[in-house]
Design an enzyme around this catalytic site. Structure first.
Site, PDB file in Angstrom:
ATOM      1  N   ASP A   1      -1.953  -8.404  11.528  1.00 54.09           N
ATOM      2  CA  ASP A   1      -3.295  -8.800  11.087  1.00 54.09           C
ATOM      3  C   ASP A   1      -3.858  -9.996  11.842  1.00 54.09           C
ATOM      4  OD1 ASP A   1      -3.435  -6.806   9.059  1.00 54.09           O
ATOM      5  OD2 ASP A   1      -2.020  -7.987   7.893  1.00 54.09           O
TER       6      ASP A   1
ATOM      7  N   SER B   1       0.834  -1.211   0.000  1.00 65.35           N
ATOM      8  CA  SER B   1       0.000   0.000   0.000  1.00 65.35           C
ATOM      9  C   SER B   1       0.871   1.264   0.000  1.00 65.35           C
ATOM     10  CB  SER B   1      -0.972   0.008   1.183  1.00 65.35           C
ATOM     11  OG  SER B   1      -0.293  -0.232   2.390  1.00 65.35           O
TER      12      SER B   1
ATOM     13  N   HIS C   1      -1.785  -8.864   1.957  1.00 65.54           N
ATOM     14  CA  HIS C   1      -1.463  -7.600   2.643  1.00 65.54           C
ATOM     15  C   HIS C   1      -2.607  -7.280   3.619  1.00 65.54           C
ATOM     16  CE1 HIS C   1       0.284  -3.788   3.447  1.00 65.54           C
ATOM     17  NE2 HIS C   1      -0.157  -3.097   2.421  1.00 65.54           N
TER      18      HIS C   1
ATOM     19  N   HIS D   1       5.967 -12.541   7.394  1.00 66.31           N
ATOM     20  CA  HIS D   1       6.160 -11.147   6.967  1.00 66.31           C
ATOM     21  C   HIS D   1       7.264 -11.054   5.934  1.00 66.31           C
ATOM     22  CE1 HIS D   1       6.640  -6.778   7.184  1.00 66.31           C
ATOM     23  NE2 HIS D   1       5.383  -6.807   7.584  1.00 66.31           N
TER      24      HIS D   1
ATOM     25  N   ARG E   1       3.416  -4.656  16.496  1.00 73.30           N
ATOM     26  CA  ARG E   1       2.013  -4.235  16.379  1.00 73.30           C
ATOM     27  C   ARG E   1       1.097  -5.345  16.885  1.00 73.30           C
ATOM     28  NH1 ARG E   1       2.004  -2.907  10.098  1.00 73.30           N
ATOM     29  NH2 ARG E   1       3.044  -4.934  10.184  1.00 73.30           N
TER      30      ARG E   1
HETATM   31  N1  CMX Z   1       1.542 -19.564   5.812  1.00 76.14           N
HETATM   32  C1  CMX Z   1       1.932 -20.449   4.853  1.00 76.14           C
HETATM   33  N2  CMX Z   1       2.987 -20.269   4.059  1.00 76.14           N
HETATM   34  C2  CMX Z   1       3.720 -19.161   4.252  1.00 76.14           C
HETATM   35  C3  CMX Z   1       3.409 -18.223   5.265  1.00 76.14           C
HETATM   36  C4  CMX Z   1       2.275 -18.461   6.047  1.00 76.14           C
HETATM   37  N3  CMX Z   1       1.860 -17.611   6.996  1.00 76.14           N
HETATM   38  N4  CMX Z   1       4.314 -17.245   5.225  1.00 76.14           N
HETATM   39  C5  CMX Z   1       5.167 -17.524   4.222  1.00 76.14           C
HETATM   40  N5  CMX Z   1       4.795 -18.688   3.633  1.00 76.14           N
HETATM   41  C6  CMX Z   1       5.397 -19.331   2.469  1.00 76.14           C
HETATM   42  C7  CMX Z   1       5.259 -18.406   1.269  1.00 76.14           C
HETATM   43  O1  CMX Z   1       3.958 -18.540   0.678  1.00 76.14           O
HETATM   44  C8  CMX Z   1       6.387 -18.888   0.389  1.00 76.14           C
HETATM   45  O2  CMX Z   1       5.982 -20.098  -0.207  1.00 76.14           O
HETATM   46  P1  CMX Z   1       6.369 -20.429  -1.767  1.00 76.14           P
HETATM   47  O3  CMX Z   1       7.865 -20.346  -1.819  1.00 76.14           O
HETATM   48  O4  CMX Z   1       5.825 -21.784  -1.961  1.00 76.14           O
HETATM   49  O5  CMX Z   1       5.704 -19.376  -2.581  1.00 76.14           O
HETATM   50  C9  CMX Z   1       7.477 -19.227   1.405  1.00 76.14           C
HETATM   51  O6  CMX Z   1       6.785 -19.457   2.650  1.00 76.14           O
HETATM   52  C10 CMX Z   1       8.495 -18.132   1.622  1.00 76.14           C
HETATM   53  O7  CMX Z   1       7.829 -16.951   1.973  1.00 76.14           O
HETATM   54  P2  CMX Z   1       8.560 -15.813   2.853  1.00 76.14           P
HETATM   55  O8  CMX Z   1       9.787 -15.405   2.119  1.00 76.14           O
HETATM   56  O9  CMX Z   1       8.701 -16.282   4.244  1.00 76.14           O
HETATM   57  O10 CMX Z   1       7.475 -14.677   2.861  1.00 76.14           O
HETATM   58  P3  CMX Z   1       7.125 -13.610   1.719  1.00 76.14           P
HETATM   59  O11 CMX Z   1       7.968 -12.417   1.925  1.00 76.14           O
HETATM   60  O12 CMX Z   1       7.155 -14.247   0.373  1.00 76.14           O
HETATM   61  O13 CMX Z   1       5.616 -13.292   2.056  1.00 76.14           O
HETATM   62  C11 CMX Z   1       3.772 -12.818   3.447  1.00 76.14           C
HETATM   63  C12 CMX Z   1       5.252 -12.546   3.176  1.00 76.14           C
HETATM   64  C13 CMX Z   1       3.316 -11.876   4.530  1.00 76.14           C
HETATM   65  C14 CMX Z   1       2.978 -12.532   2.184  1.00 76.14           C
HETATM   66  C15 CMX Z   1       3.619 -14.297   3.890  1.00 76.14           C
HETATM   67  O14 CMX Z   1       4.270 -14.491   5.115  1.00 76.14           O
HETATM   68  C16 CMX Z   1       2.169 -14.697   4.018  1.00 76.14           C
HETATM   69  O15 CMX Z   1       1.563 -15.112   3.025  1.00 76.14           O
HETATM   70  N6  CMX Z   1       1.565 -14.571   5.251  1.00 76.14           N
HETATM   71  C17 CMX Z   1       0.146 -14.800   5.416  1.00 76.14           C
HETATM   72  C18 CMX Z   1      -0.622 -13.596   4.900  1.00 76.14           C
HETATM   73  C19 CMX Z   1      -0.495 -12.420   5.846  1.00 76.14           C
HETATM   74  O16 CMX Z   1      -0.649 -12.544   7.042  1.00 76.14           O
HETATM   75  N7  CMX Z   1      -0.240 -11.225   5.278  1.00 76.14           N
HETATM   76  C20 CMX Z   1      -0.188  -9.984   6.064  1.00 76.14           C
HETATM   77  C21 CMX Z   1       1.212  -9.425   6.239  1.00 76.14           C
HETATM   78  C22 CMX Z   1       1.174  -8.095   6.980  1.00 76.14           C
HETATM   79  C23 CMX Z   1       0.523  -7.015   6.147  1.00 76.14           C
HETATM   80  O17 CMX Z   1       1.101  -6.632   5.116  1.00 76.14           O
HETATM   81  O18 CMX Z   1      -0.576  -6.553   6.465  1.00 76.14           O
END
Ligand code: CMX
Length: 451
Positions: A387, A256, A286, A332, A341
């Protein structure tokens, strides 16, 4: 004569107190600082960019200036150098020992200085004075089906506000680049001020009787937001102050913030820029994660009841992962520890709702989820983020319509994106235009390097 001299002194003093005057004083020194940085250190190399970074969503590439806040992977966010616990100590509050007033954070983001309570109260009043929403905005929202997602209705409202952009008018009239921060300031403050009535209109249209509640001019920004939604419990007002404060800003790389900054760099006005931010926030990885995380918590209780055992929870987490879903509220892109947070919301829950079944469930999940995510072997941060917690707090005080929760994240994010947009224009930051390459380009590059 002495009377008039007195008056001038008072207005000079008042103008030094006021937020825009403080910015006017600060901007020239920050412009010089940026010029010096460019001329003295412009050629300094910032580490090495790898192919992984190019293919991996630009993780770890330092490529943007974002003055209002900085995230440390281990420690979390600092707003102008102050951590969340520090902000909760030093920013003015409505209630003694209570949660910070978000207007104080806005002042801090813009000026780098902790405001006095008088300055914050004046800013609350200024925002209220700017908060009148033109009637056409509500007509635009009404044109959408009531079943449209709240974030869609919210963005439509923001786009409709855009027709009053001061920036667009000033740009059209040829205002020099050095002065563009002023209409940006006006738009951003108007936008921030008008989001609570727009957001509460969306809420009451979809989930209540469709009748708007007038702002109460004795209330601060976040308390008024809660009041206009229809919630006047003093604990809910405190929650809204905390919610708006902690969601405001999270450095520049998140979707965002980055989107707002990117779109703004084309000299799109703050409404256009912020509508783009909100659309990014509406993604489930996000901001929409707060909706998804609470729906997930509720689904656990629905399936297992509230006396769920640790083994049942482990099974549920694995079932979620095996069905191809992520565990929302965990992980994250930058943080490598529990999000502060999350921790401050946990503190709030321990104070006000320790017995809440969803809070107790989340506390258990805090033990269960991280080891499972770690076991996957690919998750870089198994700990909870902001979140995971926000939805259950809102739910506790009656704001149980989960699909609405990301709108409140959006209201708050306007403060961070808006503050940086003002500084983008004050510093004359350029059009953002990173270089992209094709796979073929990368393959050839790597081949040549190996040779
Ligand atoms: N559950 C399952 N798998 C997860 C995970 C979770 N909570 N967090 C990371 N992973 C997976 C990723 O999907 C990725 O898998 P692939 O390689 O198969 O695609 C792998 O682990 C590596 O990811 P990462 O490097 O640890 O994390 P990213 O920087 O790619 O992604 C985020 C960060 C937040 C999108 C991810 O942790 C996620 O999907 N979390 C759940 C959604 C969430 O809570 N988002 C809110 C974040 C805060 C915000 O911005 O508001």
């Amino acid at each position: 004569m002495a009377f008039f001299r007195g008056l001038t002194a008072v207005s000079r003093l008042r103008s030094r107190m006021d937020l825009k005057s403080q910015l006017r004083e600060l901007i020239p020194e920050q412009q010089d600082r940026l010029k010096k940085l460019k001329s003295e250190h412009g050629k300094v190399q910032l580490g090495n960019i790898t192919v992984d970074m190019v293919l991996g969503g630009m993780r770890g590439i330092i490529g943007m200036l974002w003055e209002t806040s900085l995230v440390d992977p281990e420690e979390g966010i600092r707003f102008r150098g102050l951590s969340i616990p520090e902000c909760r100590k030093v920013l003015p509050t409505a209630v003694e020992g209570g949660e910070p007033l978000p207007e104080g954070l806005l002042w801090l983001l813009l000026t780098g200085k902790v405001p006095t309570k008088d300055q914050v109260d004046a800013l609350s009043k200024e925002l209220l004075a700017r908060s009148t929403v033109p009637a056409h905005v509500y007509k635009v929202i009404d044109a959408l089906p009531v079943t449209a997602h709240p974030m869609t209705q919210f963005t439509a409202g923001i786009m409709a506000l855009q027709v009053e952009s001061e920036f667009q008018k000033a740009y059209g009239n040829g205002l020099p680049k050095s002065k563009l921060w002023e209409p940006t300031y006006e738009d951003c403050l108007n936008l921030i001020a008008r989001l609570p009535p727009v957001a509460s209109y969306v809420y009451r249209r979809i989930f209540k009787d469709g009748k708007s509640i007038e702002a109460d001019d004795s209330l601060d920004y976040a308390a008024n937001l809660s009041h206009m939604l229809g919630f006047d419990d003093p604990r809910m007002l405190e929650l809204m102050r905390l919610h708006v404060t902690i969601h405001a800003d999270h450095e520049g790389g998140n979707i965002s913030s980055h989107t707002g900054h990117l779109v703004g760099s084309a000299l799109s006005d703050p409404y256009l820029s912020f509508a783009s931010s909100v659309n990014g926030l509406a993604g489930p990885l996000h901001g929409l994660a707060n909706q998804e995380a609470l729906l997930w918590l509720k689904s656990i209780i629905q399936e297992t009841g509230s006396d769920v055992t640790t083994d049942q929870l482990k099974d549920y987490v694995w079932k979620t992962l095996k069905s191809g879903k992520v565990v929302h509220g965990f992980g994250h892109g930058v943080l490598r520890r529990t999000d502060p947070r999350y921790l401050c919301q946990r503190e709030f829950a321990l104070k006000y709702l320790p017995e809440d079944p969803l809070f107790q469930l989340l506390s258990k999940l805090y033990e269960v989820v991280p080891p499972i995510l770690t076991e996957l072997g690919k998750v870089k941060n198994p700990w909870p983020n902001v979140d995971a917690h926000s939805g259950l707090l809102l739910n506790h005080f009656g704001l149980s319509e989960t699909r609405y929760h990301t709108v409140l994240f959006g209201v708050s994010r306007s403060m961070g994106v808006g503050s940086q947009l003002i500084w983008d224009r004050a510093l004359g930051l350029p059009l953002e235009r990173p270089k992209s390459v094709t796979m073929e380009w990368l393959e050839n590059y790597c081949k040549n390097k190996a040779a």
